[in-house]
Design a protein around this motif. Structure first.
Motif, PDB file in Angstrom:
ATOM      1  N   ASP A  15       6.740  -3.859   3.644  1.00  0.00           N
ATOM      2  CA  ASP A  15       7.213  -2.675   2.923  1.00  0.00           C
ATOM      3  C   ASP A  15       6.051  -1.912   2.300  1.00  0.00           C
ATOM      4  OD1 ASP A  15       9.751  -3.395   3.621  1.00  0.00           O
ATOM      5  OD2 ASP A  15      10.270  -4.257   1.655  1.00  0.00           O
ATOM      6  N   GLN A  19       4.171  -0.102   5.128  1.00  0.00           N
ATOM      7  CA  GLN A  19       4.928   1.033   5.637  1.00  0.00           C
ATOM      8  C   GLN A  19       4.905   2.204   4.655  1.00  0.00           C
ATOM      9  OE1 GLN A  19       8.972   0.105   6.603  1.00  0.00           O
ATOM     10  NE2 GLN A  19       9.484   2.169   7.314  1.00  0.00           N
ATOM     11  N   SER A  20       5.019   1.893   3.359  1.00  0.00           N
ATOM     12  CA  SER A  20       5.027   2.971   2.369  1.00  0.00           C
ATOM     13  C   SER A  20       3.698   3.710   2.329  1.00  0.00           C
ATOM     14  CB  SER A  20       5.342   2.405   0.991  1.00  0.00           C
ATOM     15  OG  SER A  20       4.333   1.513   0.566  1.00  0.00           O
ATOM     16  N   SER A  51       1.627   3.902   5.033  1.00  0.00           N
ATOM     17  CA  SER A  51       1.369   4.480   6.354  1.00  0.00           C
ATOM     18  C   SER A  51       2.085   5.810   6.549  1.00  0.00           C
ATOM     19  CB  SER A  51       1.806   3.495   7.450  1.00  0.00           C
ATOM     20  OG  SER A  51       1.106   2.276   7.344  1.00  0.00           O
ATOM     21  N   GLU A  52       3.191   5.995   5.872  1.00  0.00           N
ATOM     22  CA  GLU A  52       3.941   7.246   6.024  1.00  0.00           C
ATOM     23  C   GLU A  52       3.197   8.392   5.344  1.00  0.00           C
ATOM     24  OE1 GLU A  52       7.705   6.494   4.316  1.00  0.00           O
ATOM     25  OE2 GLU A  52       8.419   5.224   5.968  1.00  0.00           O
ATOM     26  N   PRO A  53       3.118   9.524   5.994  1.00  0.00           N
ATOM     27  CA  PRO A  53       2.446  10.674   5.357  1.00  0.00           C
ATOM     28  C   PRO A  53       3.245  11.152   4.162  1.00  0.00           C
ATOM     29  CG  PRO A  53       3.544  11.357   7.379  1.00  0.00           C
ATOM     30  CD  PRO A  53       3.648   9.859   7.333  1.00  0.00           C
ATOM     31  N   PRO A  54       2.574  11.607   3.145  1.00  0.00           N
ATOM     32  CA  PRO A  54       3.308  12.094   1.968  1.00  0.00           C
ATOM     33  C   PRO A  54       4.149  13.301   2.325  1.00  0.00           C
ATOM     34  CG  PRO A  54       0.987  12.690   1.855  1.00  0.00           C
ATOM     35  CD  PRO A  54       1.104  11.772   3.029  1.00  0.00           C
ATOM     36  N   SER A  55       5.287  13.341   1.751  1.00  0.00           N
ATOM     37  CA  SER A  55       6.206  14.460   2.029  1.00  0.00           C
ATOM     38  C   SER A  55       5.642  15.734   1.408  1.00  0.00           C
ATOM     39  CB  SER A  55       7.582  14.165   1.448  1.00  0.00           C
ATOM     40  OG  SER A  55       7.497  13.918   0.050  1.00  0.00           O
ATOM     41  N   LEU A  70      -4.190   2.248   1.807  1.00  0.00           N
ATOM     42  CA  LEU A  70      -3.853   1.758   3.146  1.00  0.00           C
ATOM     43  C   LEU A  70      -4.971   0.885   3.692  1.00  0.00           C
ATOM     44  CD1 LEU A  70      -1.960   1.721   5.575  1.00  0.00           C
ATOM     45  CD2 LEU A  70      -3.056   3.856   6.367  1.00  0.00           C
TER      46      LEU A  70
END
Length: 257
Positions: free
Chosen positions: A241, A244-245, A247-251, A118
């Protein structure tokens, strides 16, 4: 004394007296049956017949030569405008195209690099220089340039960087020649956009190529990508894209039962 027989017309084969057209005379009259004037006429006809045959044979030979020069054969294909020239030109064009495609094999499809973080992607948005100094950034930017059909700008820049690392004189000259044919020549499908001043500098430098032969051209293409392509890259789906990928916290994995 007036000659009773008219002279034969030039261009037509003379006929013997007493013969119908298309028939062969059985033989000339005996010499003793002709007077002095008859003998002279006979000799004149023989000479005219000989001249006519020689002239007709030369004309037929010339006609055969003209027909032969237009024939589509291997011995005449270098001077005729038949299909064999088209086939040969197509084969040469395919060979040149294959050679050009083979030259780009030195530049990989993608440079080996770890996945971007990131922080890396955020840095790309702050500076074009930071984007271009990392293999990960160049890979992402190349992917965008491909969508705009302008990847040759990045390929040219990378080829110039590779040239600067060479020290062997023979290798430098060979690489400089390939760069010129691939990216500078107006006949190349991967020609980059350069102004006339820079082209003149390159043409002078190509007399004795060095690692710095394309410095002015490389700077101009770098500036073009910075001012023209880089702003669009920042607003493209490729960059957004990726940002954004990351920035999202890992599931989180589901809890164990």
């Amino acid at each position: 004394m007036r000659m009773e027989d008219e002279q034969p017309v030039l261009g037509e084969p003379p006929t013997l007296e007493g013969c119908e057209p298309g028939k062969v005379a059985e033989g000339p009259p005996a010499a003793d049956s002709l007077g002095p004037m008859g003998s002279e006429r006979m000799e004149m006809r023989k000479r005219q017949m000989s001249v006519y045959q020689e002239t007709g044979g030369a004309a037929q030979a010339q006609q055969g030569l003209n027909r032969g020069s237009n024939a589509c054969c291997f011995c005449w294909c270098c001077c005729c405008s038949c299909s064999c020239l088209t086939v040969r030109n197509q084969e040469e064009e395919r060979a040149r195209k294959t050679s050009r495609e083979g030259r780009s094999e030195g530049i990989p499809e993608f440079e080996e690099s770890p996945p971007p973080t990131l922080e890396d992607v955020n840095n790309w948005g702050q500076s074009f220089d930071m984007l271009m100094t990392t293999p990960t950034g160049r890979n992402a930017f190349r992917e965008f340039l491909r969508t705009e059909f302008s990847e040759e700008n990045m390929l040219f820049w990378m080829a110039c960087e590779d040239l600067k690392k060479e020290t062997n004189k023979n290798v430098i000259e060979e690489k400089a020649r390939l760069i010129y044919e691939d990216y500078i020549s107006m006949l190349s499908p991967k020609e980059v956009s350069l102004d006339s001043r820079v082209r003149e500098v390159i043409n002078r430098n190509m007399l004795e190529p060095t690692q710095r032969t394309f410095d002015d051209a490389q700077l101009q293409i770098y500036t073009l990508m910075h001012r023209d392509s880089y702003p669009r890259f920042m607003n493209s789906g490729v960059y957004k894209d990726l940002l954004q990928s990351l920035s999202e916290p890992p599931s989180e994995p589901p809890p164990e039962p």
